[in-house]
Design an enzyme around this catalytic site. Sequence first.
Site: not given
Ligand code: UD1
Length: 430
Positions: A23, A122
Amino acid sequence: MLQYIMKGGTPLVGEVCIGGAKNAALGIIAAAVMADEPVVIENLPDVQDINVLLKAIEEIGAVVDRIDRHTVRIIGSTISTITVNSDYIRKIRASYYLLGALLGKYKQAEVALPGGCNIGTRPIDQHLKGFVALGGRYSIERGMVCVKADRLKGSHIYLDVVSVGATINVMLSAVMAEGSTILENAAKEPHVVDVANMLNSMGANIKGAGTDVIRIRGVQKLHGTEYSIIPDQIEAGTFMVAAAVTHGDIVVKNVIPKHLESISAKLAEMGCEVTEEDDAVRVVAKRRMRHTQIKTLPYPGFPTDMQPQFTVALAVAEGTSIVTESIFENRFKYVDELARMGSNIRVEGSVAVIDGVRGFTGATVSAPDLRAGAALVLAGLAADGYTVVDDISYILRGYESFDKKLQGLGAAIEMVESEREAARFKLKVG
Ligand code: UD1
């Protein structure tokens, strides 16, 4: 279809070497295209997600020169289009980092909407909110996210949710903006810090990564660099749980023990002996583990990417455990698969109530996503008899040579492609 077949019941013993953090690598590859000079990235994991992203940047014109299995040289000066839309890129989550990187460098980007593991809705609203705050406009058309800005100007951004992806994307888009950006409620994961360190090594001015306030002073240009990626916290954690669940003794090498503290602490609570060295962690599990409670949280809390592996370990621990998933709403799909192996787990919304059973029995199960797939392999290695894990393309996205590394610890596991190969494995293993 590729499958893992294994015969469980052997304690895993020995040493395993952990690769670079997937990641972190995804953000770092996107950052690399922002320079026109060559960027050399070392300790790159050789996994599917990384290879897909490298292919995607090659397709838009970057030069990608694989120096060896774990080292790549990227030259971003030859990029000829800001549109990233290929069959592969739609499958990975981190395609969204190209939005931030290309927007930051060229003030526009068009990238196919991100795919990735199906573990919840997501959304990317916080990424888009960051781009807009910096002066960008966006539209979503025909499956593509299009962002554009006449100029990017530093801003004060408060993320509504702690998001790894949004934090990295805001950093990417703000490093070459005019003036200063303050990002509040930022994610603090080690890979956020790694991407910031890498950008700083390219001449960016980012302070505070690893805390919840990141300050970015825009610079005009980024230059070339050589950068080595940090070890993968989740790959390391997966092998630590492998020791626990098979009652083994594993030295997990080439890690940063500080990044593993929440995992080490839980394993110790469950009755494992965990010892830290400078760049290694040893996990010894002499007896059946004890029940515990786990709640996934942003770093430094317990990582959601370790939730399925620990649920597997708790499924054969003594007593009743509770696991609460607070990051993704759909991350217990593997529990139905685990039930085929004799587990006793009830899921209510975001909570799994686990009544520990004495042991798993081998079965044929399907990997519903990357980490759950790895967790099912751990269950198979602890199970009585043969287990087949289907749909392992998910696992190959994030674990390099998973079967080989497990074999090195004494596991009877093989990747097979046909019934015939599976039968041959059974004949060999007995
Ligand atoms: C990254 C990791 C994934 C890990 C996650 C949490 C990568 C490619 N993937 O995913 O393996 O499980 O971090 O540690 O690095 N959210 C929103 N709006 C947004 C973005 C996120 O509501 O614009 C929410 C998501 O639905 C989730 C939370 O925030 O509930 C955390 O998500 P996020 O940390 O962004 O995960 P990823 O970056 O997709």
